[in-house]
Motif scaffolding. Structure first.
Motif, short mmCIF file in Angstrom:
data_model
loop_
_atom_site.label_atom_id
_atom_site.label_comp_id
_atom_site.label_asym_id
_atom_site.label_seq_id
_atom_site.Cartn_x
_atom_site.Cartn_y
_atom_site.Cartn_z
N GLN A 70 -28.89 77.10 -58.14
CA GLN A 70 -28.33 77.90 -57.06
C GLN A 70 -27.07 77.26 -56.49
OE1 GLN A 70 -30.87 78.44 -53.61
NE2 GLN A 70 -30.03 80.49 -53.27
N PHE A 71 -27.07 75.91 -56.38
CA PHE A 71 -25.89 75.24 -55.85
C PHE A 71 -24.70 75.41 -56.80
CE2 PHE A 71 -23.01 71.74 -55.03
CZ PHE A 71 -22.90 71.78 -53.65
N ARG A 72 -24.96 75.37 -58.10
CA ARG A 72 -23.88 75.60 -59.06
C ARG A 72 -23.22 76.96 -58.82
NH1 ARG A 72 -23.73 72.34 -63.71
NH2 ARG A 72 -25.46 70.86 -63.86
N GLU A 73 -24.03 77.96 -58.55
CA GLU A 73 -23.48 79.29 -58.30
C GLU A 73 -22.66 79.31 -57.02
OE1 GLU A 73 -26.83 81.88 -58.33
OE2 GLU A 73 -27.22 81.63 -60.47
N LEU A 74 -23.15 78.59 -55.99
CA LEU A 74 -22.43 78.57 -54.72
C LEU A 74 -21.06 77.93 -54.86
CD1 LEU A 74 -25.29 77.55 -52.24
CD2 LEU A 74 -24.05 79.72 -52.27
N ILE A 75 -20.98 76.77 -55.51
CA ILE A 75 -19.70 76.07 -55.57
C ILE A 75 -18.72 76.79 -56.50
CG2 ILE A 75 -20.20 74.44 -57.47
CD1 ILE A 75 -18.87 72.29 -55.65
N ARG A 76 -19.24 77.48 -57.50
CA ARG A 76 -18.35 78.23 -58.38
C ARG A 76 -17.73 79.43 -57.67
NH1 ARG A 76 -22.48 77.83 -63.54
NH2 ARG A 76 -21.84 75.73 -64.22
N GLY A 77 -18.39 79.91 -56.62
CA GLY A 77 -17.86 81.04 -55.89
C GLY A 77 -17.06 80.67 -54.67
N ALA A 78 -16.92 79.36 -54.41
CA ALA A 78 -16.25 78.91 -53.19
C ALA A 78 -14.74 78.74 -53.40
CB ALA A 78 -16.85 77.60 -52.72
N SER A 79 -13.96 79.23 -52.43
CA SER A 79 -12.52 78.97 -52.44
C SER A 79 -12.25 77.52 -52.04
CB SER A 79 -11.80 79.89 -51.45
OG SER A 79 -12.18 81.23 -51.63
N ALA A 80 -13.10 76.99 -51.16
CA ALA A 80 -12.98 75.61 -50.70
C ALA A 80 -14.37 75.07 -50.39
CB ALA A 80 -12.10 75.51 -49.46
N THR A 81 -14.54 73.78 -50.61
CA THR A 81 -15.82 73.11 -50.34
C THR A 81 -15.56 71.89 -49.49
OG1 THR A 81 -16.72 73.85 -52.47
CG2 THR A 81 -17.84 72.01 -51.38
N ILE A 82 -16.39 71.67 -48.47
CA ILE A 82 -16.32 70.47 -47.64
C ILE A 82 -17.66 69.74 -47.76
CG2 ILE A 82 -16.06 69.51 -45.32
CD1 ILE A 82 -14.40 71.90 -44.56
N TYR A 83 -17.59 68.46 -48.09
CA TYR A 83 -18.77 67.61 -48.29
C TYR A 83 -18.89 66.65 -47.11
CZ TYR A 83 -21.64 63.95 -50.56
OH TYR A 83 -22.60 63.02 -50.88
N LEU A 84 -20.03 66.70 -46.41
CA LEU A 84 -20.21 65.90 -45.19
C LEU A 84 -21.38 64.92 -45.27
CD1 LEU A 84 -19.84 68.77 -42.55
CD2 LEU A 84 -18.16 66.98 -43.00
N LEU A 85 -22.07 64.84 -46.39
CA LEU A 85 -23.28 64.02 -46.44
C LEU A 85 -23.00 62.55 -46.19
CD1 LEU A 85 -25.14 65.43 -49.58
CD2 LEU A 85 -25.29 66.22 -47.22
N GLU A 86 -23.96 61.87 -45.61
CA GLU A 86 -23.90 60.41 -45.50
C GLU A 86 -23.86 59.84 -46.91
OE1 GLU A 86 -23.31 57.26 -43.15
OE2 GLU A 86 -23.83 59.21 -42.33
N GLY A 87 -22.97 58.87 -47.16
CA GLY A 87 -22.80 58.32 -48.49
C GLY A 87 -24.01 57.51 -48.94
N ARG A 88 -24.47 57.75 -50.18
CA ARG A 88 -25.57 56.98 -50.78
C ARG A 88 -25.25 56.71 -52.23
NH1 ARG A 88 -31.10 59.52 -48.06
NH2 ARG A 88 -30.30 59.50 -45.91
N LEU A 89 -25.57 55.51 -52.69
CA LEU A 89 -25.22 55.10 -54.04
C LEU A 89 -25.77 56.05 -55.09
CD1 LEU A 89 -25.66 51.21 -53.98
CD2 LEU A 89 -23.56 52.51 -53.78
N ALA A 90 -27.04 56.40 -54.96
CA ALA A 90 -27.70 57.21 -55.99
C ALA A 90 -27.13 58.61 -56.10
CB ALA A 90 -29.20 57.27 -55.72
N GLU A 91 -26.36 59.03 -55.08
CA GLU A 91 -25.84 60.40 -55.07
C GLU A 91 -24.43 60.51 -55.64
OE1 GLU A 91 -28.60 62.09 -51.42
OE2 GLU A 91 -26.46 61.75 -51.04
N LYS A 92 -23.90 59.42 -56.19
CA LYS A 92 -22.55 59.47 -56.75
C LYS A 92 -22.40 60.52 -57.86
CE LYS A 92 -20.09 56.75 -54.25
NZ LYS A 92 -19.15 55.73 -54.65
N PRO A 93 -23.37 60.70 -58.76
CA PRO A 93 -23.20 61.76 -59.76
C PRO A 93 -23.09 63.15 -59.15
CG PRO A 93 -24.87 60.20 -60.49
CD PRO A 93 -24.55 59.84 -59.06
N PHE A 94 -23.82 63.40 -58.06
CA PHE A 94 -23.72 64.70 -57.38
C PHE A 94 -22.33 64.88 -56.77
CE2 PHE A 94 -24.42 67.22 -53.40
CZ PHE A 94 -24.67 68.44 -54.01
N ARG A 95 -21.81 63.83 -56.15
CA ARG A 95 -20.46 63.89 -55.60
C ARG A 95 -19.43 64.10 -56.70
NH1 ARG A 95 -20.40 58.83 -51.48
NH2 ARG A 95 -18.14 59.10 -51.70
#
Length: 315
Positions: A70-95
């Motif tokens: 579902q997230f893949r569909e959301l970001i593919r339809g977005a004109s712009a995306t803002i990422y606000l999550l607290e930084g975590r090492l394990a989440e680098k692939p998601f970023r």
């Protein structure tokens, strides 16, 4: 909603950095601690006429290492995306996925670990003067065959940036395919990998992890000290792409402070940072990881000319 410094900063991000237009679609990716900032950004985007979707990452689903369908569909339809999550090492692939996929379909503003103080102090500003000085730094370094970075802590590393493109990352995220940070204030490129040899003494790697040293030979990390770097290496496992040099950046934001938050610290005036992992298309290395390491109070010499000494620019 009552106007305040946070909302002034949110308007600056929406109107001057992303330049959202009526009818565009904004995807806000946030966690609970950043909801106050997300609400201000959503309000500013709605005022600009954009359609806003907020994706709340609950703590029970973290760390998130890859996107849902579902997230893949959301970001593919977005004109712009803002990422606000607290930084975590394990989440680098998601970023990394967000930067790559978001850039294919729109533009991406990365704000990992952003705080209200940083928004009010570093985002509610005029980016034009910072961009002009950053361009001056780029002119001094562009196409240099001999770049030397040193400091009193033991850093001594040399490399070439001949033929490599530079990015002036000072808040201009208006065009499709662009990605960058807010707060802004840096320029960066990828060193020519095989020329990158020496040692760097870091005060910070990623967020709150330091100090330590990193030794490179022909672009590859061959030795290190420090618990923070050890944690990074443990996170990447045996992935060889995460041990290759991917970025050389120079901080140009006069208001940014050296602090335990890499989003701000790497922008601090007179610092440099190096990243292992992905080169954002500026060099040879492609990786799911990208870890920035801060080097403070540097002396920066370019083709024999010193352009910064002990953290102070001479240009």
């Amino acid at each position: 909603m009552i106007a305040n410094k946070l909302h002034a900063a949110a308007e600056r991000a929406v109107d001057q950095a992303l330049r959202l237009k009526r009818g565009e679609k904004l995807l806000l990716v946030t966690d609970t601690p950043k909801l106050e900032i997300a609400e201000a950004l959503a309000f500013a985007a709605k005022r600009a006429g954009a359609e806003v979707t907020t994706y709340l990452m609950t703590e029970t689903l973290r760390p998130i290492t890859g996107p849902t369908r579902q997230f893949r569909e959301l970001i593919r339809g977005a004109s712009a995306t803002i990422y606000l999550l607290e930084g975590r090492l394990a989440e680098k692939p998601f970023r990394g996925f967000m930067v790559a996929e978001g850039g294919k379909h729109g533009r991406v503003c990365m704000m990992p670990g952003i705080t209200r103080d940083m928004m009010e102090r570093l985002v509610a500003v005029d980016f034009s003067g910072m961009a002009a000085f950053t361009e001056k730094v780029i002119r001094a370094v562009r196409d240099a065959e001999d770049v030397m970075v040193e400091n009193a802590a033991g850093t001594r590393i040399s490399f070439s940036v001949k033929g490599r493109s530079w990015v002036n990352s000072c808040g201009d995220l208006a065009k499709k395919g662009r990605h960058g940070n807010l707060p802004a204030g840096e320029c960066y490129t990828a060193p020519v990998e095989e020329t990158f040899t020496g040692k760097i003494a870091i005060g910070l790697i990623d967020d709150k992890l330091g100090p330590g040293t990193m030794t490179f030979k022909e672009g590859r990390l061959v030795a290190f000290t420090g618990a923070g770097i050890a944690e990074v290496i443990k996170t990447v496992g045996d992935d060889p792409t995460a041990r290759l040099i991917g970025e050389f950046g120079i901080g140009t934001n006069r208001g940014a402070r050296i602090c335990p938050n890499m989003l701000e610290a790497e922008k601090a005036f007179g610092t440099v940072h190096f990243a292992i992992g992905d080169s954002y298309g500026l060099g040879k290395n492609k990786s799911n990881f990208h870890f920035d390491a801060l080097v403070e109070k540097v002396t920066l010499t370019v083709n024999g000319r010193t352009i910064a000494k002990n953290g102070k620019f001479l240009i």
